[in-house]
Design a protein around this motif. Structure first.
Motif, mmCIF file in Angstrom:
data_model
loop_
_atom_site.group_PDB
_atom_site.id
_atom_site.type_symbol
_atom_site.label_atom_id
_atom_site.label_comp_id
_atom_site.label_asym_id
_atom_site.label_seq_id
_atom_site.Cartn_x
_atom_site.Cartn_y
_atom_site.Cartn_z
ATOM 1 N N GLN A 52 -5.825 -32.608 44.231
ATOM 2 C CA GLN A 52 -7.208 -32.961 43.888
ATOM 3 C C GLN A 52 -7.256 -33.767 42.599
ATOM 4 O O GLN A 52 -7.947 -34.787 42.517
ATOM 5 N N ASP A 53 -6.512 -33.339 41.585
ATOM 6 C CA ASP A 53 -6.469 -34.076 40.323
ATOM 7 C C ASP A 53 -5.869 -35.465 40.518
ATOM 8 O O ASP A 53 -6.341 -36.447 39.931
ATOM 9 N N ARG B 262 -8.473 -37.699 42.155
ATOM 10 C CA ARG B 262 -9.523 -38.062 41.189
ATOM 11 C C ARG B 262 -9.023 -39.113 40.203
ATOM 12 O O ARG B 262 -9.772 -39.968 39.755
ATOM 13 N N PRO C 274 -8.984 -43.217 42.020
ATOM 14 C CA PRO C 274 -10.092 -43.429 42.968
ATOM 15 C C PRO C 274 -9.881 -44.652 43.858
ATOM 16 O O PRO C 274 -10.299 -44.659 44.997
#
Length: 147
Positions: free
Chosen positions: A131-132, A135, A138
């Motif tokens: 997830q990091d 993020r 992008p």
């Protein structure tokens, strides 16, 4: 005066302990062997799970439930209208709620299957890292190269 969350917490504690008691002492067993369960582990997590599920989590959040706190998770799903009492009555039995929350064996909205081998810590850590990473990149996600 008791708060709404305290009322929910007390109901979850009672219902999770009832599930274990029912499985071990009320439900008929052909062989008479005790089914087991973890009342103390459920009791140790009921406050945290109540606050988390009823006050903090967003619909997109995923949780790895401590495996021995499965009765609290299943009781919560029942109180939210996501499962039937028959599943609770058959806890740890054929067609019943699973002793460890399972994405494939439970009807409930299980974030991560945890099992009894410590998978919860590993899978949530890896999911957080991914997830990091997504993020932080992008543009990669927009082009479909995040996975």
């Amino acid at each position: 005066m008791e708060t709404n969350l305290k009322t929910v917490e007390r109901r979850l504690l009672w219902l999770s302990h009832w599930m274990i008691h029912h499985a071990n002492h009320i439900r008929p067993k052909v062989d008479g062997i005790k089914v087991g369960g973890h009342q103390a582990s459920s009791a140790s997590m009921v406050s945290i799970m109540t606050a988390l599920y009823y006050g903090v989590l967003r619909p997109c959040d995923r949780v790895a439930v401590k495996p021995h706190a499965a009765p609290v998770f299943h009781a919560m799903q029942y109180l939210m209208g996501n499962t039937k009492v028959e599943k609770l009555k058959a806890y740890r039995g054929l067609g019943g709620a699973q002793s460890y929350p399972s994405r494939t064996k439970d009807d409930d909205d299980v974030g991560f299957s945890t099992g009894s081998i410590g998978l919860g810590v590993a899978i949530t850590s890896f999911a957080s890292l991914i997830q990091d990473y997504i993020r932080a990149k992008p543009g990669e996600r927009a082009r479909g190269r995040a996975g």
